[in-house]
Design a protein around this motif. Sequence first.
Motif, PDB file in Angstrom:
ATOM      1  N   SER A  40      58.016  36.235  39.151  1.00 35.25           N
ATOM      2  CA  SER A  40      57.866  34.807  38.715  1.00 35.25           C
ATOM      3  C   SER A  40      58.381  34.572  37.410  1.00 35.25           C
ATOM      4  O   SER A  40      57.431  35.094  36.465  1.00 35.25           O
ATOM      5  CB  SER A  40      56.679  34.331  39.204  1.00 35.25           C
TER       6      SER A  40
ATOM      7  N   ASN B  70      70.065  33.013  44.349  1.00 32.86           N
ATOM      8  CA  ASN B  70      68.897  32.543  44.996  1.00 32.86           C
ATOM      9  C   ASN B  70      68.943  32.940  46.245  1.00 32.86           C
ATOM     10  O   ASN B  70      69.085  32.364  47.082  1.00 32.86           O
ATOM     11  CB  ASN B  70      69.090  31.126  44.706  1.00 32.86           C
TER      12      ASN B  70
ATOM     13  N   THR C  40      67.485  33.589  49.976  1.00 32.79           N
ATOM     14  CA  THR C  40      66.556  32.868  50.765  1.00 32.79           C
ATOM     15  C   THR C  40      66.805  33.147  52.421  1.00 32.79           C
ATOM     16  O   THR C  40      67.577  34.165  52.503  1.00 32.79           O
ATOM     17  CB  THR C  40      66.962  31.136  50.516  1.00 32.79           C
TER      18      THR C  40
ATOM     19  N   ASN D  69      57.154  29.051  43.577  1.00 31.88           N
ATOM     20  CA  ASN D  69      57.602  28.182  42.501  1.00 31.88           C
ATOM     21  C   ASN D  69      59.142  27.952  42.802  1.00 31.88           C
ATOM     22  O   ASN D  69      59.645  26.783  42.356  1.00 31.88           O
ATOM     23  CB  ASN D  69      57.815  28.868  41.059  1.00 31.88           C
ATOM     24  N   ASN D  70      59.563  28.560  43.843  1.00 31.59           N
ATOM     25  CA  ASN D  70      61.340  28.538  44.292  1.00 31.59           C
ATOM     26  C   ASN D  70      61.149  27.234  45.178  1.00 31.59           C
ATOM     27  O   ASN D  70      60.161  27.011  45.887  1.00 31.59           O
ATOM     28  CB  ASN D  70      61.499  29.823  44.796  1.00 31.59           C
TER      29      ASN D  70
ATOM     30  N   ARG E 297      72.636  25.425  42.763  1.00 31.13           N
ATOM     31  CA  ARG E 297      72.392  26.956  42.651  1.00 31.13           C
ATOM     32  C   ARG E 297      73.123  27.579  43.714  1.00 31.13           C
ATOM     33  O   ARG E 297      73.724  26.743  44.683  1.00 31.13           O
ATOM     34  CB  ARG E 297      70.874  27.172  43.045  1.00 31.13           C
TER      35      ARG E 297
ATOM     36  N   TYR F 294      72.746  29.635  46.635  1.00 28.60           N
ATOM     37  CA  TYR F 294      71.781  30.318  47.577  1.00 28.60           C
ATOM     38  C   TYR F 294      72.442  31.390  48.725  1.00 28.60           C
ATOM     39  O   TYR F 294      73.458  31.181  49.017  1.00 28.60           O
ATOM     40  CB  TYR F 294      70.929  29.089  48.548  1.00 28.60           C
TER      41      TYR F 294
ATOM     42  N   ASP G 285      65.233  25.151  32.955  1.00 30.16           N
ATOM     43  CA  ASP G 285      66.062  25.189  34.119  1.00 30.16           C
ATOM     44  C   ASP G 285      67.530  24.886  33.451  1.00 30.16           C
ATOM     45  O   ASP G 285      67.513  24.486  32.423  1.00 30.16           O
ATOM     46  CB  ASP G 285      65.965  23.690  34.965  1.00 30.16           C
TER      47      ASP G 285
END
Length: 362
Positions: A102, A197, A199, A216-217, A249, A251, A316
């Motif tokens: 994190s 990223n 997922t 946090n994501n 981003r 993903y 960011d």
Amino acid sequence: MEKFIKNILVTGGAGFIGSHTLITLLENGYRLIILDSLVNSSETVIKRVLNLSNLHDKKRESMAIFIKGDVRDQKLLINIFETYTNSLQSIVAVVHFAGLKSVFESTKFPLQYWDSNVSGTINLLKIMERFNCLNFVFSSSATIYGTNNKNLLIKENDVINPINPYGQTKDVIERILNNLISEKNKKWSIAILRYFNPTGAHKSGLIGENSKGFPNNLMPIINKVAFREIKELEIFGNDWNTPDGTGVRDYIHVMDLAEGHLLALEYILDKNNKSNFIKLNLGTGTGTSVLELVDTFSRVNDVEIPYKFSARRDGDVSYSVADISQAKSKINWNPKRNLKEMCRDSWNSYKKQKDYKFRKLH
Ligand code: NAD
Ligand code: WQD
């Protein structure tokens, strides 16, 4: 004559990316020794992975051995290598997922991050060297590229400049791995995989992204909003230099990542390959904004995601999307799953985990 067994040590195998990779490795015939402290996961995941793999009951137990423990525990690692290295078998490679991940937590507890990530990896590499196990696949992160506000695809040789302790630990580990490759007398083979990223989840929904503590994501938070545990999503900024003003981003579905690990592992194990050191971005090469992700998730899963705009989040960037040409050409990796599948599989897995917890409590 008994067949010589090639074991792979997978650290952090009970975690999000590790558990999905276990399935792919098992399905491709690897025998796995899984080491995880369970600091951010649970042993249930391992049981589910074994059930999901297409192995027969008896074979499962011998093909995947779970050990609860920490990569910083030198005695334990020596014991593992001694146990699984003899005339009938050896640990031929390590796939190293274990670590803390994190960004926010790393700014609050930097020492824990340096200890777990860097000391843990050094410890592991020292024991590997002692047992002449010199094949290593490492989980790095796009976060090492630091600030990139140019909205260009990120290439592996772009400037490395992590701006948070978590990213700095990954950068330092990469430097250590660079040093090992430069050693003249050793024959390390190393794959550094920089995920963008991650997922999605396995299509069964039985495993998924299950971090302890509050996420946090973006995708785990969207799941919580969809489940009505959170009233609305806070979108961090709508004034970024992107088409709709929200952050863009790359993903990537976790099962595509899992296949990337298999290919990277096979690449470093094949001594006919030209290089013994590969650094690869793993993403899709396609950017998605926060609003696009929210919209796709809503449509695919037929669930409303209320949101509001708030200030930009510290640290960011506007745009983080991978150039994946190296992964395509070097290990022949082609991510197959699209954003709709990522949204569908994430939500399916989230609902299933919730349902399971609910049934356990009542
Ligand atoms: P995760 O937290 O789900 O998995 C990590 C696993 O490692 C957990 O099961 C945890 O219990 C275990 N672990 C942590 N410290 C340990 C230690 N010292 N010894 C033994 N086990 C330990 O995280 P993940 O999302 O699966 O990430 C896996 C790896 O990929 C991490 O190294 C992470 O930094 C990296 N990574 C993750 C992402 C992401 O967004 N998920 C992106 C880029 C890189
Ligand atoms: C994605 C987008 C946010 C939450 C992080 C780590 C990186 C890697 C992956 C480990 C951004 C926006 C988010 C929210 C939002 N992990 N957002 N509201 O920051 O790209 O990368 O995870 O290695 O190292 O830095 O991912 O999912 O946090 O954010 O608007 O509540 O969603 O601003 O544009 P990020 P993320």
